[in-house]
Design a protein around this motif. Structure first.
Motif, PDB file in Angstrom:
ATOM      1  N   VAL A   5     -10.634 -12.374   3.364  1.00 44.06           N
ATOM      2  CA  VAL A   5      -9.372 -12.390   2.623  1.00 44.06           C
ATOM      3  C   VAL A   5      -9.275 -13.677   1.810  1.00 44.06           C
ATOM      4  O   VAL A   5      -9.449 -14.777   2.341  1.00 44.06           O
ATOM      5  N   ASP A   7      -7.067 -16.418  -0.329  1.00 44.77           N
ATOM      6  CA  ASP A   7      -5.694 -16.908  -0.374  1.00 44.77           C
ATOM      7  C   ASP A   7      -5.591 -18.112  -1.290  1.00 44.77           C
ATOM      8  O   ASP A   7      -6.577 -18.777  -1.591  1.00 44.77           O
ATOM      9  N   MET A  19       2.420 -11.335   1.344  1.00 39.73           N
ATOM     10  CA  MET A  19       1.487 -10.224   1.136  1.00 39.73           C
ATOM     11  C   MET A  19       2.098  -9.210   0.167  1.00 39.73           C
ATOM     12  O   MET A  19       3.218  -8.727   0.359  1.00 39.73           O
ATOM     13  N   HIS A  20       1.338  -8.897  -0.868  1.00 35.75           N
ATOM     14  CA  HIS A  20       1.763  -8.056  -1.977  1.00 35.75           C
ATOM     15  C   HIS A  20       1.651  -6.568  -1.661  1.00 35.75           C
ATOM     16  O   HIS A  20       1.150  -6.165  -0.605  1.00 35.75           O
ATOM     17  N   GLY A  26      -2.125 -11.617  -4.927  1.00 37.81           N
ATOM     18  CA  GLY A  26      -1.352 -12.675  -4.307  1.00 37.81           C
ATOM     19  C   GLY A  26      -0.311 -13.322  -5.194  1.00 37.81           C
ATOM     20  O   GLY A  26       0.679 -13.854  -4.698  1.00 37.81           O
ATOM     21  N   SER A  44      -0.530 -17.328  -0.197  1.00 38.29           N
ATOM     22  CA  SER A  44      -0.411 -16.074  -0.940  1.00 38.29           C
ATOM     23  C   SER A  44      -1.739 -15.341  -0.835  1.00 38.29           C
ATOM     24  O   SER A  44      -2.756 -15.797  -1.363  1.00 38.29           O
ATOM     25  N   LEU A  45      -1.732 -14.207  -0.149  1.00 36.22           N
ATOM     26  CA  LEU A  45      -2.971 -13.485   0.123  1.00 36.22           C
ATOM     27  C   LEU A  45      -3.237 -12.406  -0.912  1.00 36.22           C
ATOM     28  O   LEU A  45      -2.315 -11.783  -1.439  1.00 36.22           O
ATOM     29  N   LEU A  47      -4.747  -8.887  -0.451  1.00 32.29           N
ATOM     30  CA  LEU A  47      -5.152  -7.985   0.615  1.00 32.29           C
ATOM     31  C   LEU A  47      -6.555  -7.441   0.357  1.00 32.29           C
ATOM     32  O   LEU A  47      -7.002  -7.396  -0.795  1.00 32.29           O
ATOM     33  N   VAL A  68      -6.301  -9.636   8.187  1.00 34.71           N
ATOM     34  CA  VAL A  68      -5.368 -10.758   8.075  1.00 34.71           C
ATOM     35  C   VAL A  68      -5.443 -11.643   9.317  1.00 34.71           C
ATOM     36  O   VAL A  68      -5.439 -12.875   9.224  1.00 34.71           O
ATOM     37  N   GLY A  84       6.184  -9.530   3.511  1.00 34.21           N
ATOM     38  CA  GLY A  84       5.354  -8.515   2.880  1.00 34.21           C
ATOM     39  C   GLY A  84       6.186  -7.537   2.083  1.00 34.21           C
ATOM     40  O   GLY A  84       7.225  -7.062   2.553  1.00 34.21           O
ATOM     41  N   GLY A  88       2.201  -4.528   1.609  1.00 38.08           N
ATOM     42  CA  GLY A  88       2.132  -5.786   2.348  1.00 38.08           C
ATOM     43  C   GLY A  88       3.105  -5.828   3.507  1.00 38.08           C
ATOM     44  O   GLY A  88       2.822  -6.409   4.559  1.00 38.08           O
TER      45      GLY A  88
END
Length: 256
Positions: A5, A7, A19-20, A26, A44-45, A47, A68, A84, A88
Motif C-alpha cells: 500500500v 501512502d 481511505m478513498h 489518496g 493518505s492511502l 487502496l 491495510v 474512510g 474506503g
C-alpha cells in the motif's frame, strides 16, 4: 501475498488514516488531510488496485483490510484513527471488525455495512472507452467519456487517475480489469461478527441514499456505539460538496 500500500504522510501527532472510494486515490481527501495536519499525523492511502499501490487479483473487503493492516505493521503503527469514504469506509469497517485493536476511532463517510445493487455501468463503459482508444490527452479522454457520463464532476474525478505512459498514451492508474470483474466484491456487505465497541461516526450526505433508515439496524449490530450525523446540501461526495463542514464534523469527532 499481501498487496503493498502506498501512502503520503503529513503533519504530526496521533495517527489518522484516510481511505478513498472506488476509482479514487489518496489525494481525494486532501482537504480533510490539510485540516487535520496541525494536530495529527495524517496518512493518505492509495487502496490496493488504485493509485500507486500494488495490484491484487480481487477486491474482497477482507483482503483489502488485510493489506491495510500489513501496511500498518510496515509503518510501525499499532493503532490509528480511520476515516474512510464509500469503499474506503467499507474497508475501514472491515478492519475494525477483523482487527479492533488496530482502530482507535472510526469515521465512515456515506456508506453502510450492507450489500448494494450495481450502479456503475455507465462509469465502466466510459473507462473502457478510454482504455481501448489509447488516447493521448486528458481532453481526448474526457470527450470519450462524455457520451456515457452526464456529470462533468464525475468525469473530472475519474481523470485524476489518468496517467501518461512513456509512449505518450494515457492509461488508468487503477486496475480496471479487476475492478470490473470483481465489482461484486465492492458491493458486498461487511459481514456481521463480534461488534466493534470503539467510537464510530457515520457521516451521511443529506441527498444521498447510501445510508438509509433501514440500514441503521445493520450499523448498530456491528457498531453499537455508532453516531450518525447528516451533512446538509450534499450527496455522496459530501467531502467535496461541503468540505468545510465535513472537515469540521470529522475533526470535532476525532478531537473528542
Amino acid at each position: 501475498m499481501v498487496a503493498e500500500v502506498f501512502d503520503s504522510v503529513a503533519g504530526d501527532g496521533p495517527d489518522v488514516v484516510l481511505m478513498h472510494g472506488l476509482f479514487g486515490s489518496g489525494n481525494n481527501l486532501g482537504s480533510l488531510s490539510r485540516s487535520l495536519q496541525d494536530r495529527y499525523r495524517v496518512h493518505s492511502l492509495d487502496l490496493p488496485n488504485h493509485g500507486r499501490s500494488a495490484w491484487m487479483p480481487d477486491m474482497a473487503l477482507g483482503d483489502l483490510a488485510a493489506a491495510v493492516q500489513h501496511w500498518m505493521t510496515h509503518r510501525g503503527l499499532e493503532t490509528a484513527h480511520f476515516v474512510g469514504h464509500s469503499l474506503g469506509g467499507k474497508v475501514a469497517m472491515q478492519l475494525a471488525l477483523d482487527a479492533p485493536y488496530c482502530v482507535d476511532a472510526l469515521v465512515v463517510a456515506d456508506i453502510a455495512p450492507v450489500a448494494y445493487p450495481p450502479g456503475h455501468d455507465a462509469v465502466f463503459a466510459a473507462l473502457a472507452a478510454v482504455a481501448e482508444a489509447q488516447c493521448h490527452s486528458r481532453q481526448e479522454a474526457a470527450e470519450l467519456m462524455t457520451p456515457f457520463l452526464k456529470e462533468e464532476s464525475t468525469i473530472q474525478f475519474l481523470l485524476t487517475s489518468l496517467q501518461r505512459a512513456s509512449d505518450g498514451t494515457c492509461h488508468w492508474r487503477f486496475n480496471l480489469p479487476v475492478l470490473r470483474d470483481h465489482y461484486s466484491d465492492v458491493l458486498a456487505e461487511v459481514p456481521a461478527q463480534e461488534p466493534f465497541d470503539g467510537r464510530v461516526l457515520f457521516v451521511k450526505g443529506e441527498a444521498s441514499d447510501y445510508i438509509q433508515e433501514q440500514h441503521e439496524e445493520a450499523i448498530r449490530e456491528r457498531f453499537p456505539r455508532a453516531e450518525i450525523e447528516v451533512i446538509p446540501d450534499s450527496g455522496h461526495w459530501l467531502h467535496a460538496q461541503q468540505p468545510r463542514l465535513f472537515n469540521t464534523v470529522v475533526g470535532r469527532f476525532l478531537d473528542a
